[in-house]
Design a protein around this motif. Structure first.
Motif, mmCIF file in Angstrom:
data_model
loop_
_atom_site.group_PDB
_atom_site.id
_atom_site.type_symbol
_atom_site.label_atom_id
_atom_site.label_comp_id
_atom_site.label_asym_id
_atom_site.label_seq_id
_atom_site.Cartn_x
_atom_site.Cartn_y
_atom_site.Cartn_z
ATOM 1 N N PRO A 114 0.670 -1.178 0.377
ATOM 2 C CA PRO A 114 -0.045 -0.311 0.474
ATOM 3 C C PRO A 114 1.065 1.173 0.193
ATOM 4 O O PRO A 114 2.109 1.414 0.258
ATOM 5 N N ARG A 115 0.341 2.434 -0.064
ATOM 6 C CA ARG A 115 1.104 4.041 -0.314
ATOM 7 C C ARG A 115 1.525 3.990 1.240
ATOM 8 O O ARG A 115 0.779 3.468 2.188
ATOM 9 N N GLY A 116 2.479 4.655 1.168
ATOM 10 C CA GLY A 116 3.714 4.245 2.206
ATOM 11 C C GLY A 116 4.162 3.556 2.959
ATOM 12 O O GLY A 116 4.231 4.217 3.941
ATOM 13 N N ALA A 117 4.165 2.571 2.294
ATOM 14 C CA ALA A 117 4.780 1.393 3.703
ATOM 15 C C ALA A 117 6.141 1.155 3.597
ATOM 16 O O ALA A 117 6.572 1.060 1.950
ATOM 17 N N VAL A 118 6.977 1.076 3.820
ATOM 18 C CA VAL A 118 8.284 1.327 4.239
ATOM 19 C C VAL A 118 8.482 -0.509 4.936
ATOM 20 O O VAL A 118 9.853 -0.347 4.487
ATOM 21 N N ALA A 119 7.632 -1.148 5.560
ATOM 22 C CA ALA A 119 8.211 -1.945 6.579
ATOM 23 C C ALA A 119 7.203 -3.703 6.550
ATOM 24 O O ALA A 119 6.641 -4.128 7.578
ATOM 25 N N ALA A 120 7.211 -3.892 4.979
ATOM 26 C CA ALA A 120 6.416 -4.818 4.681
ATOM 27 C C ALA A 120 7.388 -6.035 4.576
ATOM 28 O O ALA A 120 8.168 -6.402 4.651
ATOM 29 N N ASP A 121 6.691 -7.368 5.609
ATOM 30 C CA ASP A 121 7.165 -8.634 5.669
ATOM 31 C C ASP A 121 6.704 -9.488 5.579
ATOM 32 O O ASP A 121 5.358 -9.787 5.562
ATOM 33 N N TRP A 122 7.428 -11.100 5.522
ATOM 34 C CA TRP A 122 6.704 -12.227 5.119
ATOM 35 C C TRP A 122 6.846 -13.114 6.314
ATOM 36 O O TRP A 122 7.582 -12.663 7.192
ATOM 37 N N SER A 125 2.864 -9.124 7.076
ATOM 38 C CA SER A 125 2.509 -7.805 7.447
ATOM 39 C C SER A 125 3.158 -6.203 6.867
ATOM 40 O O SER A 125 4.201 -6.285 6.851
ATOM 41 N N GLU A 126 2.811 -5.399 7.545
ATOM 42 C CA GLU A 126 3.602 -3.505 7.663
ATOM 43 C C GLU A 126 3.948 -3.772 8.798
ATOM 44 O O GLU A 126 2.728 -3.286 9.324
ATOM 45 N N ARG A 127 4.815 -4.004 8.903
ATOM 46 C CA ARG A 127 5.118 -3.598 10.202
ATOM 47 C C ARG A 127 5.346 -1.843 11.343
ATOM 48 O O ARG A 127 4.321 -1.664 12.827
ATOM 49 N N ASP A 128 5.338 -1.254 10.999
ATOM 50 C CA ASP A 128 5.153 0.441 10.752
ATOM 51 C C ASP A 128 3.670 0.489 11.051
ATOM 52 O O ASP A 128 3.052 0.924 12.056
ATOM 53 N N GLY A 162 13.014 -16.095 11.366
ATOM 54 C CA GLY A 162 13.413 -15.543 10.006
ATOM 55 C C GLY A 162 12.709 -14.539 9.391
ATOM 56 O O GLY A 162 12.536 -14.013 8.186
ATOM 57 N N VAL A 163 11.683 -14.242 10.090
ATOM 58 C CA VAL A 163 10.991 -12.705 9.620
ATOM 59 C C VAL A 163 11.877 -11.418 9.524
ATOM 60 O O VAL A 163 12.570 -11.582 10.209
ATOM 61 N N GLY A 164 11.623 -10.728 8.335
ATOM 62 C CA GLY A 164 12.085 -9.761 7.697
ATOM 63 C C GLY A 164 12.164 -8.647 9.072
ATOM 64 O O GLY A 164 13.667 -8.367 9.415
ATOM 65 N N MET A 165 11.853 -8.471 9.835
ATOM 66 C CA MET A 165 12.080 -7.497 11.167
ATOM 67 C C MET A 165 12.589 -8.148 11.681
ATOM 68 O O MET A 165 13.630 -7.627 13.217
ATOM 69 N N GLY A 166 12.888 -9.264 12.042
ATOM 70 C CA GLY A 166 14.254 -9.948 13.335
ATOM 71 C C GLY A 166 15.306 -10.457 12.779
ATOM 72 O O GLY A 166 16.549 -10.608 13.284
ATOM 73 N N CYS A 167 15.981 -9.743 11.072
ATOM 74 C CA CYS A 167 16.862 -10.133 10.677
ATOM 75 C C CYS A 167 17.789 -9.117 11.451
ATOM 76 O O CYS A 167 17.743 -8.129 12.105
ATOM 77 N N LYS A 168 18.853 -9.815 11.460
ATOM 78 C CA LYS A 168 20.082 -8.756 12.130
ATOM 79 C C LYS A 168 21.589 -8.545 11.110
ATOM 80 O O LYS A 168 22.021 -9.462 10.774
ATOM 81 N N PRO A 169 22.199 -7.416 11.085
ATOM 82 C CA PRO A 169 21.556 -6.540 12.164
ATOM 83 C C PRO A 169 21.090 -5.694 12.561
ATOM 84 O O PRO A 169 20.662 -3.861 13.306
ATOM 85 N N VAL A 178 15.013 -6.572 7.284
ATOM 86 C CA VAL A 178 14.631 -6.198 5.912
ATOM 87 C C VAL A 178 13.491 -6.803 5.391
ATOM 88 O O VAL A 178 13.111 -7.686 6.155
ATOM 89 N N TYR A 179 13.258 -6.217 4.983
ATOM 90 C CA TYR A 179 11.895 -5.317 4.731
ATOM 91 C C TYR A 179 11.760 -5.631 3.030
ATOM 92 O O TYR A 179 12.352 -5.435 1.843
ATOM 93 N N LEU A 180 10.230 -6.179 2.419
ATOM 94 C CA LEU A 180 10.287 -6.549 1.251
ATOM 95 C C LEU A 180 10.436 -5.179 0.860
ATOM 96 O O LEU A 180 9.881 -4.382 0.369
ATOM 97 N N GLN A 181 10.694 -5.271 -1.142
ATOM 98 C CA GLN A 181 10.780 -4.287 -1.389
ATOM 99 C C GLN A 181 9.581 -4.943 -3.194
ATOM 100 O O GLN A 181 9.739 -5.247 -3.520
ATOM 101 N N PRO A 182 9.278 -3.801 -4.212
ATOM 102 C CA PRO A 182 8.463 -3.942 -5.281
ATOM 103 C C PRO A 182 9.853 -4.867 -6.487
ATOM 104 O O PRO A 182 10.823 -4.424 -5.489
#
Length: 282
Positions: A115-123, A157-160, A246-253, A256-260
């Protein structure tokens, strides 16, 4: 049986997967695969059919969500011990419940639209449970008898939106296309133990999630029993039972979030594969 719904000429038709992996049309036997037809009576009637005598669907038909007209789309959060650990969160005392809008449901291989404004979409690869008979105040021992079958769910999930828009998780879980379901509804007789299934999710060919339903905090039976004390679960309702680590929100350091242009591939042992390409909402 592996039941499915496929798109043909602007319609959605019911089908099943035969032993050779071909799609067979069930239109002569079912109007659709919805809560209205799920249950042992329908499954017994279908079980006596010879798949090779059903019309063959030529080519590679586009798959729709494996169950239609879902009334409730329920999600369980932090339900894997190793996922809670990666998020640095304590294990819940009771199942954490959130809702996903039914309008988020899409086919297993449909594009996921940011969606518009999404910056933190996750799997999030998850075991989906489809209710077959109404469940109210059921015990854990009886809970699985109310299951029609199981499927793969991507709890996008859009984490923001989930954490920063004030309120419950539902905001980050309910965007259009954030609920791919399928490819198949695998009837419960083919899944004797829902607590012994492997789950994986790859993003752009890189393995991100690997887990097993054996590490669930609350089992499928416990989840169904718990929810049935709070509300009646109706045929066709879908429960997404949580995600492994293994979700993107939990990646270290850093997350990592989804991109087009990203491609997700999700698989659960015996339940099939779904693949989505990510694009922006132009």
């Amino acid at each position: 049986m592996k039941l499915l719904r496929y798109r043909a000429g602007g319609e959605v038709r019911p089908g099943l997967l035969d032993s050779a992996g071909a799609v067979r049309d069930l239109s002569a036997h079912l109007p659709d695969i919805t809560g209205a037809v799920l249950g042992d009576e329908t499954f017994s009637r279908l079980a006596v059919l010879d798949p090779v005598e059903l019309p063959l669907v030529e080519g590679n038909p586009e798959l729709a969500p494996c169950v239609g007209q879902t009334g409730k789309f329920l999600g369980i959060g932090l339900n894997y011990t190793d996922h809670a650990e990666e998020m640095g969160m304590a294990l819940p005392e009771h199942p954490i419940l959130f809702l996903k809008a039914t309008s988020s449901i899409c086919g297993p291989d449909d594009d996921v639209i940011l969606p518009r404004g999404a910056v933190a979409a996750d799997w999030e690869v998850e075991l989906g449970v489809v209710i077959g008979t109404a469940a109210k105040y059921v015990s854990e021992d009886d809970a699985l008898n109310h299951v029609a079958g199981y499927c793969v769910v991507n709890d996008v999930s859009e984490r923001d939106y989930q954490t920063k828009l004030t309120g419950q998780w539902t905001k980050g879980k309910s965007c259009d296309t954030f609920g791919p379901i399928g490819p198949w509804l695998v009837t419960r007789d083919e899944v004797p133990d829902p607590q012994s299934l492997w789950l994986t999710c790859d993003v752009n060919g890189t393995r991100r999630q690997t887990g097993t339903t054996a590490t669930m905090v609350f089992t499928v039976a416990q989840i169904i029993s718990h929810l049935s004390q709070l509300m009646t679960l109706h045929p066709g309702d879908v429960i997404a039972t949580g995600t492994p680590p293994g979700v993107g929100m939990g990646c270290k350091p850093q997350p990592v979030y989804l991109q087009p242009g990203d491609v997700m591939r999700l698989e659960i042992e015996g339940l099939g594969v779904q693949t989505q390409t990510v694009r922006s909402d132009d």
